[in-house]
Write a protein that holds these residues in place. Structure first.
Motif, short mmCIF file in Angstrom:
data_model
loop_
_atom_site.label_atom_id
_atom_site.label_comp_id
_atom_site.label_asym_id
_atom_site.label_seq_id
_atom_site.Cartn_x
_atom_site.Cartn_y
_atom_site.Cartn_z
N VAL A 208 0.84 -1.20 0.00
CA VAL A 208 0.00 0.00 0.00
C VAL A 208 0.88 1.25 0.00
O VAL A 208 0.56 2.25 -0.66
CB VAL A 208 -0.95 0.00 1.20
CG1 VAL A 208 -1.70 1.32 1.31
CG2 VAL A 208 -1.95 -1.15 1.10
N GLY A 209 2.00 1.20 0.69
CA GLY A 209 2.92 2.34 0.69
C GLY A 209 3.42 2.67 -0.70
O GLY A 209 3.59 3.84 -1.06
N VAL A 215 0.90 7.95 -5.92
CA VAL A 215 -0.06 9.06 -5.93
C VAL A 215 0.63 10.36 -5.54
O VAL A 215 0.43 11.41 -6.17
CB VAL A 215 -1.23 8.77 -4.97
CG1 VAL A 215 -2.15 9.99 -4.86
CG2 VAL A 215 -2.02 7.56 -5.43
N HIS A 216 1.45 10.32 -4.50
CA HIS A 216 2.12 11.53 -4.03
C HIS A 216 3.07 12.09 -5.09
O HIS A 216 3.21 13.30 -5.22
CB HIS A 216 2.91 11.22 -2.75
CG HIS A 216 2.04 10.73 -1.63
ND1 HIS A 216 2.56 10.12 -0.51
CD2 HIS A 216 0.70 10.77 -1.45
CE1 HIS A 216 1.58 9.80 0.30
NE2 HIS A 216 0.43 10.17 -0.25
N ASP A 217 3.71 11.19 -5.84
CA ASP A 217 4.67 11.63 -6.84
C ASP A 217 4.01 12.18 -8.10
O ASP A 217 4.60 12.98 -8.82
CB ASP A 217 5.58 10.46 -7.24
CG ASP A 217 6.56 10.09 -6.15
OD1 ASP A 217 6.77 10.92 -5.24
OD2 ASP A 217 7.09 8.97 -6.18
N LEU A 228 -3.67 1.66 -9.36
CA LEU A 228 -3.07 1.73 -8.02
C LEU A 228 -2.72 0.33 -7.53
O LEU A 228 -1.67 0.13 -6.90
CB LEU A 228 -4.03 2.41 -7.05
CG LEU A 228 -4.22 3.92 -7.26
CD1 LEU A 228 -5.36 4.43 -6.41
CD2 LEU A 228 -2.94 4.68 -6.94
N ALA A 229 -3.60 -0.64 -7.80
CA ALA A 229 -3.30 -2.02 -7.42
C ALA A 229 -2.07 -2.53 -8.15
O ALA A 229 -1.25 -3.26 -7.58
CB ALA A 229 -4.51 -2.91 -7.73
N VAL A 255 -7.20 9.46 -3.15
CA VAL A 255 -6.65 10.22 -4.27
C VAL A 255 -7.31 11.59 -4.36
O VAL A 255 -6.64 12.62 -4.51
CB VAL A 255 -6.84 9.46 -5.60
CG1 VAL A 255 -6.50 10.35 -6.79
CG2 VAL A 255 -5.97 8.21 -5.62
N THR A 256 -8.64 11.63 -4.23
CA THR A 256 -9.36 12.91 -4.31
C THR A 256 -8.95 13.83 -3.17
O THR A 256 -8.72 15.03 -3.37
CB THR A 256 -10.87 12.68 -4.29
OG1 THR A 256 -11.23 11.84 -5.40
CG2 THR A 256 -11.62 13.99 -4.40
#
Length: 309
Positions: A208-209, A215-217, A228-229, A255-256
């Motif tokens: 999950v990390g 997402v953060h990048d 994402l999976a 994400v939102t």
């Protein structure tokens, strides 16, 4: 987050002594501003002596020795005392009110203990309160990694707030930001069983990390649960279940929220057009962005900026 230190004092306690902090007693005012229940944390460093710390939700009392530091999220009830036989009679708030020149004295005249303590406020608007992002209790033992720099920062902060020299408030604010980061670094490096709680638990989950880092990048990527999976190298269903278990929300909800968090920061710069902000966080039109922003933040972008003016 913009971190500000306030209410710092040095407690000179002599046995027997005992202090308690309950949720209902945490209303704190700093610089004529009463903070909301979501933007406070409290810190303490035992600079001399020994004592016992009891934390709500942790079964066994924790022995503290000189150099140990703790960081508490608001709403964490604790008891600190010289002996497990001592009954706490005053709250930390009452002791802080007694402080003269940032020094408070309390106890029965026996063995001495010195504790430097205070509060941190988080002034930048955040969608999630600090209590949801981080563990409610962080303990950094004196013999753990990265504690030397932490202790030096704590001592420098105590000195700045005690002397009140010109510019002390500015320096103390910067030191508070450094203190907070160093406390997190030391906590991450620790092996305490309650390290992986809250948002940090998800960040340090290998699969999950990896998705969170993706997402953060790249916040503007059109993320789906499937993509994402894939970043997490998991099946779609297993990833969705694990994500919800760790973070309490679905992957696309996260994400939102992350997009809106980034958008809030961009809007505060006030030098970008709305459509540019929208595209920076993955929206092709300002209308779609504004709709999502209002759903998550509770106000449209214009209202949000006026509210924070």
């Amino acid at each position: 987050m913009h971190v500000t230190a306030f209410g710092q004092h040095r407690l000179e306690a002599t046995a027997p002594w005992g202090l308690i902090q309950k949720r209902a007693e945490e209303k704190v005012t700093a610089s004529d501003k009463t903070h909301s229940p979501t933007d406070l944390a409290h810190f303490a460093m035992l600079s001399r002596g020994n004592c016992w710390l009891s934390v709500e939700g942790i079964p066994k009392p924790i022995p503290l020795t000189g150099g140990d530091c703790i960081l508490l999220a608001r709403g964490t009830s604790i008891v600190m005392r010289d002996s497990l036989r001592t009954r706490p009679r005053l709250s930390f708030r009452e002791i802080g009110a007694r402080a003269k020149s940032n020094v408070a004295h309390y106890g029965g005249g026996g063995a001495p203990t010195t504790i430097v303590c205070g509060s941190l406020s988080f002034d930048r608007a955040n969608l999630k309160p600090i209590t949801q992002l981080l563990p409610r209790f962080i303990l950094i033992k004196a013999d753990e990694a990265r504690t030397l720099a932490l202790h030096k920062t704590m001592q420098a902060l105590a000195s700045e707030m005690a002397e009140q020299a010109p510019g002390s408030e500015v320096v103390a604010t910067r030191l508070a930001e450094v203190l907070f980061i160093q406390a997190l670094r030391a906590h991450i490096a620790s092996e305490w069983e309650w390290r992986n709680q809250g948002w940090l638990r998800a960040i340090f989950d290998p699969q999950v990390g990896a998705a969170l880092n993706a997402v953060h990048d790249s916040v503007s990527t059109p993320w789906t649960v499937e993509s994402l999976a894939a970043a997490a190298t998991m099946s779609r269903s297993a990833f969705a279940v694990r994500f919800k278990e760790l973070l309490g929300q679905t992957p696309l909800e996260y994400v939102t929220e992350w997009r809106m968090q980034k958008a809030m920061q961009l809007l505060q710069q006030r030098d970008k057009k709305l459509i540019d902000v929208a595209r920076s966080v993955g929206y092709e039109s300002d209308a779609a962005f504004s709709k999502a922003f209002k759903r998550v933040v509770g106000a449209n972008p214009g209202e949000y900026l006026k509210r924070g003016a």
